[in-house]
Design a protein around this motif. Structure first.
Motif, PDB file in Angstrom:
ATOM      1  N   HIS A 131      55.463  50.867   7.192  1.00  0.00           N
ATOM      2  CA  HIS A 131      56.194  52.034   7.705  1.00  0.00           C
ATOM      3  C   HIS A 131      56.968  52.738   6.591  1.00  0.00           C
ATOM      4  O   HIS A 131      57.224  53.927   6.668  1.00  0.00           O
ATOM      5  N   PHE A 132      57.324  51.989   5.557  1.00  0.00           N
ATOM      6  CA  PHE A 132      58.029  52.556   4.400  1.00  0.00           C
ATOM      7  C   PHE A 132      57.247  53.740   3.839  1.00  0.00           C
ATOM      8  O   PHE A 132      57.800  54.802   3.585  1.00  0.00           O
ATOM      9  N   TYR A 133      55.932  53.577   3.645  1.00  0.00           N
ATOM     10  CA  TYR A 133      55.102  54.646   3.094  1.00  0.00           C
ATOM     11  C   TYR A 133      54.972  55.806   4.064  1.00  0.00           C
ATOM     12  O   TYR A 133      54.974  56.969   3.657  1.00  0.00           O
ATOM     13  N   TYR A 134      54.864  55.480   5.336  1.00  0.00           N
ATOM     14  CA  TYR A 134      54.666  56.520   6.340  1.00  0.00           C
ATOM     15  C   TYR A 134      55.886  57.422   6.495  1.00  0.00           C
ATOM     16  O   TYR A 134      55.759  58.538   6.995  1.00  0.00           O
ATOM     17  N   ARG A 135      57.029  56.981   6.035  1.00  0.00           N
ATOM     18  CA  ARG A 135      58.223  57.844   6.055  1.00  0.00           C
ATOM     19  C   ARG A 135      58.036  59.052   5.147  1.00  0.00           C
ATOM     20  O   ARG A 135      58.705  60.063   5.312  1.00  0.00           O
ATOM     21  N   TYR A 136      57.130  58.944   4.162  1.00  0.00           N
ATOM     22  CA  TYR A 136      56.881  60.034   3.220  1.00  0.00           C
ATOM     23  C   TYR A 136      55.715  60.922   3.663  1.00  0.00           C
ATOM     24  O   TYR A 136      55.294  61.805   2.929  1.00  0.00           O
ATOM     25  N   LYS A 137      55.191  60.687   4.854  1.00  0.00           N
ATOM     26  CA  LYS A 137      54.142  61.479   5.487  1.00  0.00           C
ATOM     27  C   LYS A 137      52.853  61.596   4.678  1.00  0.00           C
ATOM     28  O   LYS A 137      52.362  62.697   4.419  1.00  0.00           O
ATOM     29  N   PRO A 138      52.272  60.460   4.283  1.00  0.00           N
ATOM     30  CA  PRO A 138      50.975  60.504   3.610  1.00  0.00           C
ATOM     31  C   PRO A 138      49.871  60.776   4.634  1.00  0.00           C
ATOM     32  O   PRO A 138      50.095  60.686   5.848  1.00  0.00           O
ATOM     33  N   ILE A 139      48.691  61.071   4.132  1.00  0.00           N
ATOM     34  CA  ILE A 139      47.516  61.239   4.987  1.00  0.00           C
ATOM     35  C   ILE A 139      46.721  59.934   4.927  1.00  0.00           C
ATOM     36  O   ILE A 139      46.451  59.430   3.835  1.00  0.00           O
ATOM     37  N   LEU A 140      46.336  59.424   6.095  1.00  0.00           N
ATOM     38  CA  LEU A 140      45.463  58.255   6.155  1.00  0.00           C
ATOM     39  C   LEU A 140      44.049  58.758   5.882  1.00  0.00           C
ATOM     40  O   LEU A 140      43.489  59.506   6.675  1.00  0.00           O
ATOM     41  N   VAL A 141      43.497  58.393   4.731  1.00  0.00           N
ATOM     42  CA  VAL A 141      42.195  58.905   4.300  1.00  0.00           C
ATOM     43  C   VAL A 141      41.065  57.976   4.716  1.00  0.00           C
ATOM     44  O   VAL A 141      40.009  58.423   5.155  1.00  0.00           O
ATOM     45  N   LYS A 142      41.272  56.669   4.561  1.00  0.00           N
ATOM     46  CA  LYS A 142      40.206  55.733   4.910  1.00  0.00           C
ATOM     47  C   LYS A 142      40.762  54.345   5.121  1.00  0.00           C
ATOM     48  O   LYS A 142      41.896  54.045   4.750  1.00  0.00           O
ATOM     49  N   GLU A 143      39.914  53.513   5.734  1.00  0.00           N
ATOM     50  CA  GLU A 143      40.221  52.100   5.913  1.00  0.00           C
ATOM     51  C   GLU A 143      39.060  51.304   5.344  1.00  0.00           C
ATOM     52  O   GLU A 143      37.911  51.728   5.441  1.00  0.00           O
ATOM     53  N   GLU A 144      39.382  50.172   4.727  1.00  0.00           N
ATOM     54  CA  GLU A 144      38.354  49.291   4.174  1.00  0.00           C
ATOM     55  C   GLU A 144      38.727  47.850   4.441  1.00  0.00           C
ATOM     56  O   GLU A 144      39.890  47.531   4.669  1.00  0.00           O
ATOM     57  N   ARG A 145      37.713  47.007   4.368  1.00  0.00           N
ATOM     58  CA  ARG A 145      37.936  45.569   4.486  1.00  0.00           C
ATOM     59  C   ARG A 145      38.151  45.004   3.090  1.00  0.00           C
ATOM     60  O   ARG A 145      37.464  45.374   2.153  1.00  0.00           O
ATOM     61  N   LEU A 146      39.104  44.105   2.984  1.00  0.00           N
ATOM     62  CA  LEU A 146      39.457  43.477   1.712  1.00  0.00           C
ATOM     63  C   LEU A 146      39.439  41.967   1.915  1.00  0.00           C
ATOM     64  O   LEU A 146      40.001  41.468   2.898  1.00  0.00           O
ATOM     65  N   LYS A 147      38.804  41.257   0.997  1.00  0.00           N
ATOM     66  CA  LYS A 147      38.779  39.797   1.093  1.00  0.00           C
ATOM     67  C   LYS A 147      39.944  39.219   0.308  1.00  0.00           C
ATOM     68  O   LYS A 147      40.110  39.475  -0.884  1.00  0.00           O
ATOM     69  N   ILE A 148      40.766  38.461   0.988  1.00  0.00           N
ATOM     70  CA  ILE A 148      41.887  37.749   0.370  1.00  0.00           C
ATOM     71  C   ILE A 148      41.711  36.284   0.732  1.00  0.00           C
ATOM     72  O   ILE A 148      41.783  35.922   1.907  1.00  0.00           O
ATOM     73  N   GLY A 149      41.452  35.479  -0.275  1.00  0.00           N
ATOM     74  CA  GLY A 149      41.122  34.081  -0.013  1.00  0.00           C
ATOM     75  C   GLY A 149      39.790  34.031   0.707  1.00  0.00           C
ATOM     76  O   GLY A 149      38.812  34.611   0.256  1.00  0.00           O
ATOM     77  N   ASN A 150      39.777  33.398   1.874  1.00  0.00           N
ATOM     78  CA  ASN A 150      38.551  33.301   2.672  1.00  0.00           C
ATOM     79  C   ASN A 150      38.561  34.236   3.869  1.00  0.00           C
ATOM     80  O   ASN A 150      37.721  34.118   4.754  1.00  0.00           O
ATOM     81  N   GLU A 151      39.512  35.163   3.914  1.00  0.00           N
ATOM     82  CA  GLU A 151      39.666  36.047   5.065  1.00  0.00           C
ATOM     83  C   GLU A 151      39.404  37.493   4.685  1.00  0.00           C
ATOM     84  O   GLU A 151      39.647  37.901   3.544  1.00  0.00           O
ATOM     85  N   PHE A 152      38.950  38.269   5.658  1.00  0.00           N
ATOM     86  CA  PHE A 152      38.812  39.712   5.482  1.00  0.00           C
ATOM     87  C   PHE A 152      39.928  40.386   6.264  1.00  0.00           C
ATOM     88  O   PHE A 152      40.137  40.097   7.444  1.00  0.00           O
ATOM     89  N   LEU A 153      40.646  41.263   5.580  1.00  0.00           N
ATOM     90  CA  LEU A 153      41.738  42.005   6.203  1.00  0.00           C
ATOM     91  C   LEU A 153      41.474  43.495   6.034  1.00  0.00           C
ATOM     92  O   LEU A 153      40.774  43.916   5.107  1.00  0.00           O
ATOM     93  N   GLN A 154      42.039  44.286   6.922  1.00  0.00           N
ATOM     94  CA  GLN A 154      41.902  45.741   6.833  1.00  0.00           C
ATOM     95  C   GLN A 154      43.018  46.293   5.950  1.00  0.00           C
ATOM     96  O   GLN A 154      44.173  45.862   6.048  1.00  0.00           O
ATOM     97  N   GLU A 155      42.645  47.240   5.105  1.00  0.00           N
ATOM     98  CA  GLU A 155      43.667  47.957   4.360  1.00  0.00           C
ATOM     99  C   GLU A 155      43.477  49.447   4.583  1.00  0.00           C
ATOM    100  O   GLU A 155      42.377  49.915   4.891  1.00  0.00           O
ATOM    101  N   GLU A 156      44.583  50.164   4.482  1.00  0.00           N
ATOM    102  CA  GLU A 156      44.576  51.604   4.686  1.00  0.00           C
ATOM    103  C   GLU A 156      44.734  52.301   3.342  1.00  0.00           C
ATOM    104  O   GLU A 156      45.564  51.904   2.525  1.00  0.00           O
TER     105      GLU A 156
END
Length: 168
Positions: A131-156
């Motif tokens: 939410h810290f970043y969203y206070r500056y009103k960025p545009i959400l351009v894309k989402e991707e999956r990121l592997k951290i350890g053995n898990e896949f997480l979504q990043e914006e």
């Protein structure tokens, strides 16, 4: 507290902030096994390498010379955008004091001085601090999956226009 460009002797402090911030911010998001596997020594080696060359990493140093947080910026790595926020981390005990905001605004200022009109930001979708970043009103351009350890997480992927910053 004061803010300055990071120096080679800051590598261990940067590594400590980096690892400890991950362990508190991503607890319950990233596996505990992965978080505990993070090594301050390995991260310190990476910071020594970064700080030994040209870099744009800035630290917030407290009165006891402890690094409370840092921000690292530069040219966006994929070539699709202009500037990029590589990392911004703040120890949990220093959150809520405006330090993160000052580090972020320092990053914006430095990128603008380098001639960049925008800042690219990757943030984990489940990051409780996003939410810290969203206070500056960025545009959400894309989402991707990121592997951290053995898990896949979504990043914006967020894009912030540095010339039209509106803060909530």
């Amino acid at each position: 507290m004061h803010f300055r460009k990071a120096e080679l002797q800051d590598a261990k402090g940067l590594a400590s902030v980096h690892i400890n911030s991950w362990r508190t911010t991503y607890q319950g998001i990233v596996s505990e096994e992965y978080l505990q596997s993070l090594s301050i020594e390995e991260k310190e080696d990476k910071w020594v390498h970064i700080l030994s060359g040209a870099h744009d990493t800035y630290v917030c140093v407290m009165g006891d010379n402890k690094i409370a947080g840092f921000v690292s910026i530069g040219k966006e790595r994929s070539g699709e955008y202009e500037g990029e926020l590589y990392a911004i981390y703040l120890l949990k005990e220093y959150q809520g004091r405006g330090i993160g905001e000052k580090l972020f605004e320092l990053a914006i200022s430095k990128l603008k001085k380098q001639g960049f009109d925008s800042m690219w930001i990757w943030v984990l979708k489940e990051n409780p601090s996003k939410h810290f970043y969203y206070r500056y009103k960025p545009i959400l351009v894309k989402e991707e999956r990121l592997k951290i350890g053995n898990e896949f997480l979504q990043e914006e992927g967020l894009l912030l226009n540095l010339n039209e910053i509106e803060k909530e």
